[in-house]
Motif scaffolding. Structure first.
Motif, short mmCIF file in Angstrom:
data_model
loop_
_atom_site.label_atom_id
_atom_site.label_comp_id
_atom_site.label_asym_id
_atom_site.label_seq_id
_atom_site.Cartn_x
_atom_site.Cartn_y
_atom_site.Cartn_z
N VAL A 36 0.77 -1.20 -0.02
CA VAL A 36 -0.15 -0.14 0.06
C VAL A 36 1.03 1.22 -0.05
CG1 VAL A 36 -1.85 -1.08 1.12
CG2 VAL A 36 -0.22 0.01 2.36
N VAL A 37 0.20 2.36 -0.03
CA VAL A 37 1.18 3.72 -0.07
C VAL A 37 1.22 3.95 1.27
CG1 VAL A 37 0.96 6.23 -0.56
CG2 VAL A 37 0.28 4.40 -2.36
N ASP A 38 2.38 4.03 1.89
CA ASP A 38 2.38 4.31 3.28
C ASP A 38 1.54 5.42 3.55
OD1 ASP A 38 3.85 3.74 5.55
OD2 ASP A 38 4.62 6.11 5.50
N PRO A 39 0.85 5.04 4.82
CA PRO A 39 -0.33 5.88 5.31
C PRO A 39 0.26 7.44 5.48
CG PRO A 39 -0.68 3.99 6.43
CD PRO A 39 0.88 4.02 5.66
N VAL A 40 1.36 7.91 5.70
CA VAL A 40 2.03 8.95 6.22
C VAL A 40 2.48 9.70 5.03
CG1 VAL A 40 4.17 8.76 7.01
CG2 VAL A 40 3.26 10.48 7.82
N SER A 41 3.00 8.93 3.83
CA SER A 41 3.28 9.42 2.68
C SER A 41 2.02 10.14 2.01
CB SER A 41 3.58 8.25 1.74
OG SER A 41 4.84 7.87 1.95
N ARG A 42 0.75 9.58 2.48
CA ARG A 42 -0.47 9.98 1.96
C ARG A 42 -0.79 11.19 2.48
NH1 ARG A 42 -4.37 6.97 -0.64
NH2 ARG A 42 -6.13 7.93 0.75
N ASN A 43 -0.55 11.38 3.76
CA ASN A 43 -0.49 12.74 4.50
C ASN A 43 0.19 13.94 3.75
OD1 ASN A 43 -0.90 10.80 7.31
ND2 ASN A 43 -2.35 12.19 7.15
N LEU A 49 -1.02 18.86 -1.98
CA LEU A 49 -2.25 18.86 -2.75
C LEU A 49 -3.12 20.37 -2.33
CD1 LEU A 49 -3.58 15.48 -3.50
CD2 LEU A 49 -2.31 16.94 -4.95
N LEU A 50 -3.28 20.39 -0.79
CA LEU A 50 -3.74 21.41 -0.54
C LEU A 50 -2.87 22.73 -0.59
CD1 LEU A 50 -4.65 19.97 3.34
CD2 LEU A 50 -6.43 20.52 1.32
N LYS A 201 -6.16 15.12 7.03
CA LYS A 201 -7.02 13.59 6.60
C LYS A 201 -6.73 13.52 5.24
CE LYS A 201 -11.14 11.00 7.35
NZ LYS A 201 -12.29 10.85 7.83
N PRO A 202 -6.15 12.65 4.56
CA PRO A 202 -6.00 12.44 3.07
C PRO A 202 -7.29 12.32 2.41
CG PRO A 202 -4.20 11.15 4.27
CD PRO A 202 -5.26 11.78 5.41
#
Length: 238
Positions: A36-43, A49-50, A201-202
């Motif tokens: 999976v894409v590492d959760p904190v990479s998604r953060n 993006l923001l 929150k991604p």
């Protein structure tokens, strides 16, 4: 503003009980474990993006978000997920010579890939974001090491990031919490910042995002492209 996000595919945290270690190489056997894409990479990607959208709404400055990952090509679909989430383009450094790397060798490859982007595409990133620590290694090393290779200022564990100033005079403001205090720091761009998991929150990936991702650029380099000393990568460089 040009933002780069360092992204890491990791074994699915829900499948950790299935992970095995090769008794000879001491490396994780990843073939049969879903990634999976590492959760904190998604953060980190969400924060990029923001920031991109906020800057674009306030100025006429063109802003973009790219992602970079050192990962096997079998994880290509995870990088495509980042494009579907909203990144504008992506890069992968993928070669068997990079396998088994510790954070020192990993950060070296990533830093060299960033320099290759600058040399071949003329793109200099104003801000490089990453997760503070991955769920599999949890070292908090890579972002700091990449910054050191590139000789850039860096901060870790950001819970708030602000971008101020005019193009060419950009200032990155970071808020970080410790056990004893709330720290506020700033650095002139370009800079490297790793984010804490509670920074945001991604967003979920939409069907439209998946369709758009198919048309976005994903560049994959092997070591023939990067031309790195094999003694500085993978197990040999660790």
């Amino acid at each position: 503003m040009k933002i780069l996000v360092l992204v890491k595919p990791v074994p699915d945290p829900d499948k950790y009980n299935e992970i095995e270690i090769d008794p000879e190489t001491k490396r994780i056997i990843r073939q049969d474990v879903a990634a999976v894409v590492d959760p904190v990479s998604r953060n980190a990607l969400e924060e990029a993006l923001l920031l991109r959208d906020d800057i674009s709404s306030k100025t006429e400055e063109p802003s973009s978000v790219a992602v970079l990952s050192m990962a096997p090509e079998t994880n290509r679909d995870k990088i495509v997920e980042c494009l579907a989430m909203g990144a504008d383009r992506a890069y992968m450094a993928s070669d068997p010579a990079f396998g088994g790397a510790d954070t020192f060798a990993t950060s070296y490859v990533l830093a060299q890939a960033i320099e290759l982007i600058a040399e071949t595409e003329g793109i200099g990133f104003d801000l490089i974001l990453a997760g503070n620590e991955s769920t599999d290694g949890a070292t908090s090393h890579v972002a700091v090491q990449v910054a050191e290779w590139l000789k850039l200022p860096h901060a870790s564990g950001a819970r708030r990031i602000e971008v101020c100033g005019a193009p060419g005079e950009t200032v990155i403001k970071i808020t970080k919490k410790t056990e004893d205090a709330v720290l506020e720091m700033e650095a002139s761009a370009p800079a490297v910042v790793s984010v804490a998991r509670d920074i945001n929150k991604p967003r979920h990936i939409s069907a439209v995002g998946i369709v758009k991702a198919r048309k976005k650029l994903l560049t994959v380099w092997n070591n023939s492209d990067l031309k790195l000393d094999p003694l500085k990568t993978g197990l040999a460089g660790s």
